[in-house]
Design an enzyme around this catalytic site. Structure first.
Site, PDB file in Angstrom:
ATOM      1  N   SER A 109     -43.227 -35.275  39.792  1.00  0.00           N
ATOM      2  CA  SER A 109     -42.273 -35.477  41.230  1.00  0.00           C
ATOM      3  C   SER A 109     -41.007 -34.660  41.437  1.00  0.00           C
ATOM      4  O   SER A 109     -40.088 -35.241  42.890  1.00  0.00           O
ATOM      5  CB  SER A 109     -41.953 -36.417  41.126  1.00  0.00           C
ATOM      6  OG  SER A 109     -43.382 -37.365  41.665  1.00  0.00           O
ATOM      7  N   GLU A 116       0.303  -0.608   0.098  1.00  0.00           N
ATOM      8  CA  GLU A 116       0.305   0.139   0.207  1.00  0.00           C
ATOM      9  C   GLU A 116       0.598   1.432  -0.032  1.00  0.00           C
ATOM     10  O   GLU A 116       0.513   2.523  -0.487  1.00  0.00           O
ATOM     11  CB  GLU A 116      -0.695  -0.004   1.337  1.00  0.00           C
ATOM     12  CG  GLU A 116      -1.545  -1.232   1.134  1.00  0.00           C
ATOM     13  CD  GLU A 116      -3.038  -0.925  -0.098  1.00  0.00           C
ATOM     14  OE1 GLU A 116      -3.216   0.017  -0.237  1.00  0.00           O
ATOM     15  OE2 GLU A 116      -3.158  -2.097  -0.050  1.00  0.00           O
TER      16      GLU A 116
END
Length: 794
Positions: free
Chosen positions: A448, A81
């Site tokens: 239960s 770049e």
């Protein structure tokens, strides 16, 4: 005159330029803002052992400082770049000239045009400006670049650039890209991998390694060449890098560990509740959770296997599609997703059927084979297979097993009882197929599994494990259609006077209702709310059998009090959170250690206070845990007996078999298992907690007990222990004198036809005195008792 006109023209031109410049610059952002700028950064989520388990983000970014970026990564991006980045002042005039000159040849050869923007200009554009293409933006970009260079150091500008850029694969910044493309941290990248990342800023989609592999490798190799030209890569390393193939992941992943989707999503919800959605998705937090990856994987596998086993018991439901084998059928078949958690499953089509000899062809790799004969027989017994059926299969021993996604669902949650740390959570069969978390969001009747809270309320009062309650028919007004409500035992049989222990071990419904009537439902409801089972509950006797609603998460956390000495703990998933600067902003454990700051020279070490609030007496907690150990050793959870001693729990089944439960524990882990259909329809006859939920608990605990071996439950210091009917029972001081010398033993069951005899015995028992046994004399050993019918009990 001409001179005056010229001067006037110059003045007007200058004025126009000044006005234009003022107009362009009037809304210019302040470059100094970037000194404290931090882009949106992902919150990363870790298990308790440091395993990355997820990310929360708008933009998938991992922020790294300049000194955390290896030189070869920096050199790769500079080469691609802006190779003169450290020499220019924000605008590289010579670079622009070179780009323009090269572009003449690029146009003639049809190559991509090169830009002259420096890294500083790209930062100005990406962070402070829009992407519009205009003279105004170019002018602003140039001015801002100069201001950036005057405000920030080169290293700061480069740090912003490397963290801000988008590199495809849902990756913002180089650290995120390194993980998403290669599954590596920046310091693990090879030169060719760093070069590939540097090739992406100009056009991530153009260089997607899966869609454009040749272009991607070509651009990577160009960056490598530029690195060598700038003396950042030796010729030898260049040759090695150029020879390496470009291998990237098929798709980005949020984490390597993929078994915790339900847990991670629940952690996200709770984090948003703590910090807000924007902070969680953009704040770059480090979040450590309570998850134990080994237990989480075991939980997922145990639940999926249990649901598949249930599903197989209820038969083949048929193919999920059909095909005529026209060209392209494989692509259509692959659109039907297998559960991602079942990575070995694949789509296939049936080519031929001859009885139970079935030939199939796989859609993914176009292979042929045969189904396992027993699987073909299983399917043919219900809905016969035929040519063209689309099915799921799994390779197994040279053949293929027939698979189907269960219609039933469920949940498993595991909690550390001393602290409340959630060690594992699975909220369903497959998160990809349904993200509804049944561990925390499914409110169902526990049946239960709720009974231990009824018994705990009794033990908090005047009862003890050897207290006698009659197991005989009973009825109350207020039943359906103006009739009477008559609770029944699961077996429709009754066993006369029984101890509390035996009633809980064998899950006697009628005994539980009688006990609840004696204790008072208001007391039971108050205790249930205090222990965290429910927020509210109607105080009617039906609730004593688990007719109220709760979630697996809540009832499992409530069971923790039976193990930790009677303390209610608040379960939690998020252990600690730090912000992007490393400051701790949340810690689940807020206990203070008053003596931790002092020096030590042989004296006792400081101790932290226990977590949680005391909600039941430690003796009550021990009595319940001991009685629930009996559920596994002698009662309805006997199929888990192979786990050994010091493991307890309680089965639960609701009316019409709509839900199956088991909540169990050892001293160091509490586990809740729930199985049920999302529409609450029946699981089918016989699909009780013992048959459906206990095997899932057992499979999980076989793994958990290797990591956390079972040990004896902590005995309360002030409890009195006596052996009754061969079992060591705990009593509050003084209550051990209430033990009957002739403690009732199990009797032959009676049915409703013996109702009058049962009532007579009940009346006689109520009038008979209850002599106390001397404290120092143990009761006689129990005589041999007739075997009880435990079939179908829950």
């Amino acid at each position: 005159m001409a001179g005056v006109a010229l001067l006037g023209g110059i003045a007007v031109a200058g004025l126009v330029v000044a006005i234009y410049a003022a107009w362009v610059l009037h809304d210019m952002p302040d470059a100094s803002e970037l000194a404290d700028y931090r882009p949106a950064t992902a919150t990363r989520v870790f298990a308790g052992d440091g395993t990355l388990i997820g990310e929360f983000s708008d933009e998938r970014r991992i922020y790294v400082t300049y000194d955390q970026v290896p030189d070869q990564v920096i050199h790769a991006f500079l080469a691609a770049e802006d190779s003169h980045f450290f020499q220019h002042g924000g605008i590289d005039v010579s670079g622009i000239g070179r780009a323009m000159f090269k572009n003449v040849f690029n146009v003639l050869s049809g190559r991509r045009l090169e830009g002259g923007s420096t890294i500083t200009q790209q930062v100005a554009k990406n962070v402070l400006l829009t992407n519009e293409s205009s003279l105004n933006r170019k002018l602003k970009e140039a001015i801002l670049s100069s201001r950036l260079e005057a405000t920030l150091t080169k290293e700061q500008i480069l740090e912003l650039y490397l963290n801000e850029i988008y590199l495809g694969y849902r990756s913002y910044g180089v650290a995120s890209a390194a993980y998403n493309y290669f599954g590596k941290s920046l310091n693990q990248l090879t030169p060719d991998e760093a070069a590939f990342l540097a090739a992406l800023p100009k056009g991530p989609n153009n260089y997607n390694p899966k869609r454009h592999p040749e272009a991607a490798k070509g651009r990577r190799d160009w960056v490598l060449g530029e690195m060598a030209d700038n003396k950042w890569l030796s010729q030898e390393d260049l040759a090695t890098a150029l020879a390496r193939p470009l291998n990237t992941r098929a798709a980005p992943r949020r984490a390597e560990y993929a078994d915790a989707d339900f847990f991670v999503e629940e952690a996200r919800r709770r984090a948003i509740g703590l910090f807000g959605q924007e902070e969680v998705n953009r704040g770059g937090y480090y979040m450590r959770t309570t998850l134990d990856p080994q237990l989480q994987s075991a939980a997922r596998e145990a639940l999926m296997n249990g649901l598949e086993n249930y599903d197989r018991r209820h038969g083949w439901r048929g193919a999920w599609g059909t095909t005529d084998f026209a060209p392209g059928w494989q692509a259509e078949a692959l659109k039907k997703n297998t559960p991602p958690e079942r990575r070995t499953w694949q789509a296939a089509a049936i080519e031929s059927v001859s009885g139970n000899n079935v030939r199939i062809r796989t859609a993914r790799d176009d292979r042929t084979g045969s189904l396992i004969v027993s699987d073909a027989a299983w399917a043919n017994a219900n809905r016969p297979l035929k040519r063209g059926d689309l099915i799921f299969v799994e390779p197994r021993g040279g053949q293929y097993a027939l698979k189907q996604v269960p219609a039933v669902n469920g949940a498993l949650v595991a909690i550390e009882p001393q602290s409340g740390r959630v060690l594992a959570m699975v909220g369903g069969y497959s998160y990809a197929l349904s993200s509804f978390n049944r561990a925390t969001q499914a409110r169902r009747q526990p049946g239960s599994a709720y009974k231990p809270f009824v018994y705990a309320a009794a033990l908090e009062g005047d009862f003890n494990p050897t207290s006698i309650v009659l197991d005989a028919p009973i009825s109350f007004p207020g039943g359906a259609n103006g009739g009477r409500w008559t609770p029944e035992n699961y077996s429709r049989q009754y066993y006369g006077p029984q101890t509390l222990r035996r009633g809980l071990e064998l899950s006697r419904n009628v005994m539980t209702v009688r006990l609840a009537q004696a204790v008072g439902m208001r007391n039971i409801v108050d205790l249930s709310k205090k222990m965290g089972v429910v927020d509210d509950m109607s105080p009617n006797l039906a609730m004593s059998l688990g007719a109220g609603e709760t979630t697996p998460y809540r009832i499992t956390a409530a069971y923790a009090a039976f193990v930790n000495g009677g303390r209610k703990i608040d379960p939690y998933l998020i252990e600690m959170v730090q912000d992007r600067n490393g400051q701790t902003i949340h810690r689940a454990d807020r206990r203070q250690c008053r003596d931790c700051g002092r020096g030590f020279s042989g004296q006792e070490s400081p101790r932290l206070q226990d977590r949680g609030t005391q909600v039941i007496d430690p003796i009550t907690a021990y009595q319940i845990s001991s009685m629930l150990e009996g559920v596994i050793q002698r009662g309805t959870g006997a199929s888990a007996r192979g786990l050994g001693r010091w493991v307890g729990g309680k089965t639960g089944t609701t009316n019409e078999y709509r839900s199956a439960w088991f909540v169990g524990f050892s001293s160091d882990i509490v586990v809740g298992v729930f199985v049920g259909f999302d529409d609450n329809r029946s699981l089918g006859g016989g699909e009780a907690g013992a048959a459906t939920a206990v095997p899932i608990f057992t499979d999980f605990m076989q793994v958990a007990l290797k990591e956390r071996p079972a040990r004896p439950f902590v005995r309360p210091k002030n409890a009195v222990f006596r052996t009754v009917n061969g079992i060591e029972e705990a009593f509050r001081p003084g209550t051990e004198r209430q033990i009957r010398e002739d403690a009732p033993r199990p009797v032959q069951p009676v049915g409703p036809q013996n109702y009058n005899d049962v009532i007579r015995r009940e009346q006689e028992a109520a009038q008979a005195p209850a002599p106390a046994a001397p404290a120092a004399v143990a009761p006689p050993p129990p005589k041999k008792q007739p075997a009880e019918d435990l079939s179908g009990l829950y």
